[in-house]
Design a protein around this motif. Sequence first.
Motif, PDB file in Angstrom:
ATOM      1  N   LEU A 146       0.824  -1.217   0.000  1.00  0.00           N
ATOM      2  CA  LEU A 146       0.000   0.000   0.000  1.00  0.00           C
ATOM      3  C   LEU A 146       0.850   1.256   0.000  1.00  0.00           C
ATOM      4  N   TYR A 147       1.930   1.244   0.781  1.00  0.00           N
ATOM      5  CA  TYR A 147       2.694   2.463   1.001  1.00  0.00           C
ATOM      6  C   TYR A 147       4.067   2.434   0.344  1.00  0.00           C
ATOM      7  N   LYS A 148       4.214   1.485  -0.623  1.00  0.00           N
ATOM      8  CA  LYS A 148       5.478   1.350  -1.362  1.00  0.00           C
ATOM      9  C   LYS A 148       6.669   1.356  -0.403  1.00  0.00           C
ATOM     10  N   PHE A 149       6.480   0.593   0.658  1.00  0.00           N
ATOM     11  CA  PHE A 149       7.453   0.540   1.741  1.00  0.00           C
ATOM     12  C   PHE A 149       8.455  -0.577   1.471  1.00  0.00           C
ATOM     13  N   VAL A 150       9.371  -0.314   0.550  1.00  0.00           N
ATOM     14  CA  VAL A 150      10.400  -1.289   0.174  1.00  0.00           C
ATOM     15  C   VAL A 150      11.726  -0.808   0.739  1.00  0.00           C
ATOM     16  N   TYR A 151      12.203  -1.503   1.758  1.00  0.00           N
ATOM     17  CA  TYR A 151      13.465  -1.166   2.419  1.00  0.00           C
ATOM     18  C   TYR A 151      13.959  -2.467   3.024  1.00  0.00           C
ATOM     19  N   PRO A 152      14.802  -3.205   2.309  1.00  0.00           N
ATOM     20  CA  PRO A 152      15.099  -4.598   2.681  1.00  0.00           C
ATOM     21  C   PRO A 152      15.547  -4.796   4.115  1.00  0.00           C
TER      22      PRO A 152
END
Length: 638
Positions: free
Chosen positions: A232-238
């Motif tokens: 939903l929040y494009k929360f891509v942070y490995p």
Amino acid sequence: MLVLFSLALAAVASAQTLSPSVQHGKRSALPAGWSRVRRHAPDAVLPLRFGLTQPNADMNTLQELLNDVAHPDSPNYGDHWTPARVAEYFAPSKEAIHAVLSWISESGVARDRVRVGKTKGWVMLNATVAEAESLLNTEYHVYEHDSGTEHVACDAYHLPAHVVPHVEIVSPTIDFNAILNKRSTSVTSTHVRVGQPGTGTVNPVFAGKISTIFDELEHCDKQITPACLRALYKFVYPFPLAGNKNSYGIVEYTPQAYVPADLDQFFANFSSDLVGSRPVLESIDGGVVQDVQRGFNFNGESDLDLQYGMALVTKRQKVTLYQVGDLSMGASFNNLLDALDGSFCSFDGGDDPLNDGIYPDVADPTGYQGNDCGTLTPAHVISTSYGYNEADLSPAYTARQCAEYAKLGLLGVTVLYSSGDHGVAGNGANCLNPDGSQTTDGKIFNPSFPSTCPFITSVGATQVNPNATIFEPESACEQVIFSGGGFSNYFAVPDYQKGVVEGYINSHLNPSPYAAGIYNTSGTSRAYPDLSANGANYVVAVDGGFGLVYGTSASSPVVGAILTMINDARLAIGKKPIGFINPTIYSPAFQGAFNDITTGTNPGCGTTGFNATKGYDPVTGLGTPNFAKLLPLWLLAK
């Protein structure tokens, strides 16, 4: 410890001629349940406490100071203050101390009977009732509550005109801050036990157990999981890069407590590498992860906050649990603030027994016998899913606390609060009546505090609409709960918000759809929330099973996790944490960095509340975070 104020001060200062007496405080009516029974005995002793005015703590000055370190266009952006600088800058002046001491002395009280607290914020005198009545030009009476509790107070009191600018509050006077059977659940007018089931403006709602868990994105309209939120929040942070430099704090108030087995059950399904992981416990005033009382009302809040907060920041980022208050007394937001900022502590006369836990707990030898003052270093981001109704507290109490949140902002701390779950109504769907009372059939909107404080970030709730996908816009939450939002009755609109509030009012509330007096229609009051995140259909492990949970209680820790990872990225390249974010997120540079929510309302008080619409609205704020847009913007900031 208390320190004697030197008699030498009088020798080097000229005597102050007493100025005319002016009214400093007045109570218009008795609180519910109280009645006057007799004049207080003139020879009885009262612990008079004069809370001195903090210099530079007015709202305008605090805004200027925060803009200097928190606005992205400022050359000093990110140059946060040290605790020592904060303590020195806001310490009451020598002039204030001298004015109060001189007045008391010239009124006939021996100087050696008067003491100044070690924080220099309070002047104390154990005075007879006769002396207090003479000093304050008042009459003290004994009042009795329906519960049998007695309390000493006056209807109004006065101070010399030249003393008034130097004194914020005087106790005991007009406030009814008696402890009403604090350990009894039968008395509902006590606010101190914010962690007790049914107290506070934000309580997650358990909608029932579920037997089947979906972790596919196509089911996010029915069940929210960490994967849904990341999408939903494009929360891509490995994974975090600077976890050893970063900190994320989640606040819980005893008896709310997580269940270790619940964390593991959740992590086994959604974040397997976290199985066995626990938050780092920072106990405040005897705070304990209790295992005596069980059930959703005691475990749901903490389980929800920690399961999602920890899963979203991953195992590489430490999460600190601020557990506040012992099982006997409980605690309040001031108890948390006392521990975070030693300069705020005023346990020698400042905390309010009605609203705050007073430690050491002299009433119960089994209670916490310490006092945690300045014992903690604040985390960079602190999320709290609790709150009061603004009307529960006096304007002086809320102003004092709000100024402390501004100080945390100066220190570089991001403070998040859930906005409430009853739309424009308050705790328990209570609304205001013209006489100031709160009932479920009231008609006047009931704002939430601390959400109305302009120096915190208030988080509302959205939902994935039924039968919609995560690729379609969310709306304001209208399933089970309604996003808290509206306009403060206490606080003026901050500079960072003036443009958007004026725009919303002109476009949607001019003319107002509601009768005069239903809400603050001045157009000059603080609006909330500031932003939002999903608050519906959360899959949570509670007491050995999974269920669906709703509330802005879920929204705040999610936003906190996202901001914590933005801090991680900044710290990894040698920059400072983002601190107080409101001047930044409302700035032109951040326009379009949030997913605008344009549908839905926040009903309450017999109305449909306000409308979510294009741009800012007092339902979902600026919208939900778009991590992919926010991260580069904050990385570019100084």
